[in-house]
Design an enzyme around this catalytic site. Sequence first.
Site, mmCIF file in Angstrom:
data_model
loop_
_atom_site.group_PDB
_atom_site.id
_atom_site.type_symbol
_atom_site.label_atom_id
_atom_site.label_comp_id
_atom_site.label_asym_id
_atom_site.label_seq_id
_atom_site.Cartn_x
_atom_site.Cartn_y
_atom_site.Cartn_z
ATOM 1 N N ARG A 96 0.827 -1.211 0.000
ATOM 2 C CA ARG A 96 0.000 0.000 0.000
ATOM 3 C C ARG A 96 0.864 1.265 0.000
ATOM 4 N NH1 ARG A 96 -3.497 -2.338 4.828
ATOM 5 N NH2 ARG A 96 -4.427 -0.298 5.111
ATOM 6 N N LYS A 192 -14.941 4.034 -1.339
ATOM 7 C CA LYS A 192 -14.352 4.048 0.003
ATOM 8 C C LYS A 192 -13.326 5.165 0.097
ATOM 9 C CE LYS A 192 -10.841 1.228 1.401
ATOM 10 N NZ LYS A 192 -10.149 -0.049 1.620
ATOM 11 N N ASP A 219 -11.424 -8.367 -2.041
ATOM 12 C CA ASP A 219 -10.336 -7.424 -1.791
ATOM 13 C C ASP A 219 -9.024 -8.206 -1.891
ATOM 14 O OD1 ASP A 219 -9.118 -5.031 -1.193
ATOM 15 O OD2 ASP A 219 -10.384 -4.619 0.535
HETATM 16 C C1 R5P Z 1 -6.491 -1.296 0.611
HETATM 17 O O1 R5P Z 1 -6.667 -0.562 -0.345
HETATM 18 C C2 R5P Z 1 -6.636 -2.781 0.555
HETATM 19 O O2 R5P Z 1 -7.099 -3.214 -0.687
HETATM 20 C C3 R5P Z 1 -7.586 -3.272 1.629
HETATM 21 O O3 R5P Z 1 -8.855 -2.742 1.419
HETATM 22 C C4 R5P Z 1 -7.101 -2.838 2.988
HETATM 23 O O4 R5P Z 1 -5.802 -3.291 3.203
HETATM 24 C C5 R5P Z 1 -7.995 -3.333 4.099
HETATM 25 O O5 R5P Z 1 -7.561 -2.763 5.283
HETATM 26 P P1 R5P Z 1 -8.486 -2.805 6.579
HETATM 27 O O6 R5P Z 1 -8.978 -4.230 6.730
HETATM 28 O O7 R5P Z 1 -7.588 -2.392 7.710
HETATM 29 O O8 R5P Z 1 -9.599 -1.835 6.380
#
Ligand code: R5P
Length: 314
Positions: A96, A192, A219
């Site tokens: 990320r 989001k 995801d």
């Molecule tokens: C971020 O863009 C990734 O694709 C996931 O959505 C993210 O790592 C999820 O993080 P969390 O579970 O802490 O919201």
Amino acid sequence: MNELKVFSGTAHPELSRAVTSYLGIPLGKCEVFDFSNGNTFARIMENVRSRDVFVIQPFCNPVNHNIMEFLIMLDAFKRSSAGRITAVVPYYAYGRTDKKDQPRVPITARLLADLLSVAGANRLLTVDLHAAQIQGFFNIPADELTALNLLGGYFKKKNLDNPVIVATDIGITKRARDLAAILNAPLAIMEKRRVGNADRTETLNVIGDVKGKTAITVDDEIDTGGSLMSTVNTLVGCGAREVYSCCTHPVFSGPCLERINKSPVKEVVVTNTIPLTDQPHEKVTVLSIASLLGEAIHRIHTGKSVGALFEQQS
Ligand code: R5P
């Protein structure tokens, strides 16, 4: 290419053993441990001179320790005159942090790519990077596998009623579309927004029709579960009948499993790129990525196409 040898770091030996069992070879012998002063030591316990060496280590928690241990192992293989060293990183952390999206920040995903090459990796084999463009951070060949077919195959067998695939954010839309194609289902997209640099997200809107449908969110990873929770709650609020969820990498940090257990999500389907913690996880189904990794290793070793592997799967 000379004899194939597969070694494991200490992050996920179970996965490494499953990979070597697919390949029908023993796991290579090495000793890796930390001295009481915190320094890590690695010694390869068999001859690897001119061999085709694959070293498996997901960059899961403790992330920085597992990365450093892996770099030290690569250095040991390089200095042992291995013929070719492939870094097998089923989960590539820091994905990320792949761009300067605010002033004075690092691009750690790139730094890590440089570190792997400097330590001795001649190739990378990985699974579902956070963004495919991270491949370009490497000056060595990088093969990126995907778990989408595995996840899709699982949901196909479940034969869920009136499914809709939901991308949990805009960034995952392309992969969600691929999953929707596998399941012959429509696509919806969550809008989001990440709030500041902390692990907080806000789901703003659902683009697409989810009312009365069985939603399957997708995801690349679930970390704290914050994104998943706001996605699930928004989908339920928009009239989804049931919500299932899937991702490749179950990072599951902090309150994640507790959140999943308490939430209305029916089932969360993940792969074993990362070992699960001991916390209760009744709603979580784990699919093994071992044969996919094993087959890719076999193909790289024998000079066969890795791309053809995806074509066969889809
Ligand atoms: C971020 O863009 C990734 O694709 C996931 O959505 C993210 O790592 C999820 O993080 P969390 O579970 O802490 O919201």
